[in-house]
Scaffold this motif. Structure first.
Motif, PDB file in Angstrom:
ATOM      1  N   THR A  49       0.916  -1.280  -0.012  1.00  0.00           N
ATOM      2  CA  THR A  49       0.100  -0.061  -0.248  1.00  0.00           C
ATOM      3  C   THR A  49       0.809   1.332   0.011  1.00  0.00           C
ATOM      4  N   LEU A  50       0.689   2.146  -0.795  1.00  0.00           N
ATOM      5  CA  LEU A  50       1.168   3.528  -1.023  1.00  0.00           C
ATOM      6  C   LEU A  50       0.475   4.304  -0.040  1.00  0.00           C
ATOM      7  N   PHE A  51       1.004   4.939   1.004  1.00  0.00           N
ATOM      8  CA  PHE A  51       0.418   5.785   1.830  1.00  0.00           C
ATOM      9  C   PHE A  51       1.062   7.350   1.190  1.00  0.00           C
ATOM     10  N   ILE A  52       0.166   8.358   1.142  1.00  0.00           N
ATOM     11  CA  ILE A  52       0.622   9.655   1.073  1.00  0.00           C
ATOM     12  C   ILE A  52      -0.095  10.504   2.145  1.00  0.00           C
ATOM     13  N   CYS A  53       0.705  11.453   2.790  1.00  0.00           N
ATOM     14  CA  CYS A  53       0.228  12.201   3.864  1.00  0.00           C
ATOM     15  C   CYS A  53       0.069  13.901   3.174  1.00  0.00           C
ATOM     16  N   ILE A  54      -1.085  14.359   3.482  1.00  0.00           N
ATOM     17  CA  ILE A  54      -1.314  15.761   3.174  1.00  0.00           C
ATOM     18  C   ILE A  54      -1.399  16.487   4.454  1.00  0.00           C
ATOM     19  N   ASP A  55      -0.548  17.441   4.736  1.00  0.00           N
ATOM     20  CA  ASP A  55      -0.580  18.425   6.096  1.00  0.00           C
ATOM     21  C   ASP A  55      -1.187  19.874   5.475  1.00  0.00           C
ATOM     22  N   SER A  56      -2.154  20.303   6.128  1.00  0.00           N
ATOM     23  CA  SER A  56      -2.107  21.781   6.082  1.00  0.00           C
ATOM     24  C   SER A  56      -1.066  22.452   6.586  1.00  0.00           C
ATOM     25  N   THR A  57      -0.525  23.547   6.168  1.00  0.00           N
ATOM     26  CA  THR A  57       0.592  24.472   6.795  1.00  0.00           C
ATOM     27  C   THR A  57       0.126  25.563   7.587  1.00  0.00           C
ATOM     28  N   ASP A  58      -1.374  25.580   7.742  1.00  0.00           N
ATOM     29  CA  ASP A  58      -1.956  26.413   8.514  1.00  0.00           C
ATOM     30  C   ASP A  58      -3.206  25.663   9.342  1.00  0.00           C
ATOM     31  N   ASP A  59      -2.966  25.604  10.585  1.00  0.00           N
ATOM     32  CA  ASP A  59      -3.604  24.986  11.496  1.00  0.00           C
ATOM     33  C   ASP A  59      -5.236  25.139  11.629  1.00  0.00           C
ATOM     34  N   SER A  60      -5.623  26.394  10.821  1.00  0.00           N
ATOM     35  CA  SER A  60      -6.847  26.970  10.741  1.00  0.00           C
ATOM     36  C   SER A  60      -7.451  26.661   9.473  1.00  0.00           C
ATOM     37  N   ALA A  61      -6.764  26.184   8.726  1.00  0.00           N
ATOM     38  CA  ALA A  61      -7.507  25.708   7.208  1.00  0.00           C
ATOM     39  C   ALA A  61      -7.399  23.981   7.091  1.00  0.00           C
ATOM     40  N   GLU A  62      -8.636  23.634   7.260  1.00  0.00           N
ATOM     41  CA  GLU A  62      -8.780  22.102   6.977  1.00  0.00           C
ATOM     42  C   GLU A  62      -8.774  21.885   5.552  1.00  0.00           C
ATOM     43  N   ILE A  63      -8.496  20.615   5.250  1.00  0.00           N
ATOM     44  CA  ILE A  63      -8.576  20.125   4.005  1.00  0.00           C
ATOM     45  C   ILE A  63      -9.903  19.468   3.821  1.00  0.00           C
ATOM     46  N   LYS A  64     -10.672  20.068   2.926  1.00  0.00           N
ATOM     47  CA  LYS A  64     -12.282  19.615   2.878  1.00  0.00           C
ATOM     48  C   LYS A  64     -12.231  18.535   2.233  1.00  0.00           C
ATOM     49  N   THR A  65     -11.640  18.272   1.268  1.00  0.00           N
ATOM     50  CA  THR A  65     -11.650  16.934   0.259  1.00  0.00           C
ATOM     51  C   THR A  65     -10.532  16.967  -0.727  1.00  0.00           C
ATOM     52  N   VAL A  66     -10.206  15.629  -0.947  1.00  0.00           N
ATOM     53  CA  VAL A  66      -9.305  15.318  -2.081  1.00  0.00           C
ATOM     54  C   VAL A  66     -10.102  14.791  -3.042  1.00  0.00           C
ATOM     55  N   ASP A  67     -10.151  15.315  -4.298  1.00  0.00           N
ATOM     56  CA  ASP A  67     -10.911  14.959  -5.508  1.00  0.00           C
ATOM     57  C   ASP A  67     -10.315  14.339  -6.554  1.00  0.00           C
ATOM     58  N   SER A  68      -8.902  14.316  -6.571  1.00  0.00           N
ATOM     59  CA  SER A  68      -8.229  13.686  -7.579  1.00  0.00           C
ATOM     60  C   SER A  68      -6.844  13.197  -7.104  1.00  0.00           C
ATOM     61  N   PHE A  69      -6.310  12.230  -7.380  1.00  0.00           N
ATOM     62  CA  PHE A  69      -4.891  11.622  -6.980  1.00  0.00           C
ATOM     63  C   PHE A  69      -4.476  11.094  -8.055  1.00  0.00           C
ATOM     64  N   GLY A  70      -3.365  11.309  -8.427  1.00  0.00           N
ATOM     65  CA  GLY A  70      -2.626  10.670  -9.495  1.00  0.00           C
ATOM     66  C   GLY A  70      -1.099  10.328  -9.376  1.00  0.00           C
ATOM     67  N   ALA A  71      -0.754   9.381 -10.152  1.00  0.00           N
ATOM     68  CA  ALA A  71       0.779   9.168  -9.955  1.00  0.00           C
ATOM     69  C   ALA A  71       1.247   8.718 -11.303  1.00  0.00           C
ATOM     70  N   GLU A  72       2.778   8.623 -11.479  1.00  0.00           N
ATOM     71  CA  GLU A  72       3.182   8.005 -12.584  1.00  0.00           C
ATOM     72  C   GLU A  72       4.171   7.021 -12.396  1.00  0.00           C
ATOM     73  N   LYS A  73       4.487   6.221 -13.155  1.00  0.00           N
ATOM     74  CA  LYS A  73       5.261   5.005 -12.900  1.00  0.00           C
ATOM     75  C   LYS A  73       6.040   4.823 -14.466  1.00  0.00           C
ATOM     76  N   SER A  74       7.155   4.957 -14.384  1.00  0.00           N
ATOM     77  CA  SER A  74       7.983   4.616 -15.547  1.00  0.00           C
ATOM     78  C   SER A  74       7.513   5.386 -16.703  1.00  0.00           C
ATOM     79  N   GLY A  75       7.037   6.532 -16.880  1.00  0.00           N
ATOM     80  CA  GLY A  75       6.714   7.141 -17.883  1.00  0.00           C
ATOM     81  C   GLY A  75       5.278   7.015 -17.993  1.00  0.00           C
ATOM     82  N   ILE A  76       4.456   6.055 -17.364  1.00  0.00           N
ATOM     83  CA  ILE A  76       3.135   5.897 -17.507  1.00  0.00           C
ATOM     84  C   ILE A  76       2.160   6.684 -16.348  1.00  0.00           C
TER      85      ILE A  76
END
Length: 102
Positions: A49-76
């Motif tokens: 399993t690949l885990f990616i952590c996303i942290d807000s740099t401002d404690d008063s700003a919440e990350i409402k949603t993540v609506d896309s997430f992509g990756a690249e492997k060997s140019g694909i």
């Protein structure tokens, strides 16, 4: 005790559009399931399993949603991994974790 002779003016609200802009930053990094940063990651293999952590740099700003997430492997380019075997934890907070088996 009496107060008299005070005049008031009715407040009719804001008379036009009010725009406020603020920029918030995030920090994204590879992590383990306990949100520990991985600085030298081994190659992914089937079943990992690949885990990616996303942290807000401002404690008063919440990350409402993540609506896309992509990756690249060997140019694909693997588009929108959220459509696959993926779980998002922490949306609506300042710390989001995405776990996927691409």
């Amino acid at each position: 005790f009496t107060v008299s002779g005070i005049t008031t003016e009715q407040f009719n609200g804001i008379s036009g559009p009010t725009n406020i802009d603020k920029t918030f930053g995030i920090r994204a990094y590879q992590c383990d399931m306990n949100r520990n940063e991985i600085t030298t990651a081994p190659a992914l293999t089937i079943g990992n399993t690949l885990f990616i952590c996303i942290d807000s740099t401002d404690d008063s700003a919440e990350i409402k949603t993540v609506d896309s997430f992509g990756a690249e492997k060997s140019g694909i380019t693997l588009t929108n991994l959220l459509d696959g075997n993926t779980e998002k934890l922490g949306e609506g907070t300042v710390e989001v974790t995405i776990g996927t088996r691409p």
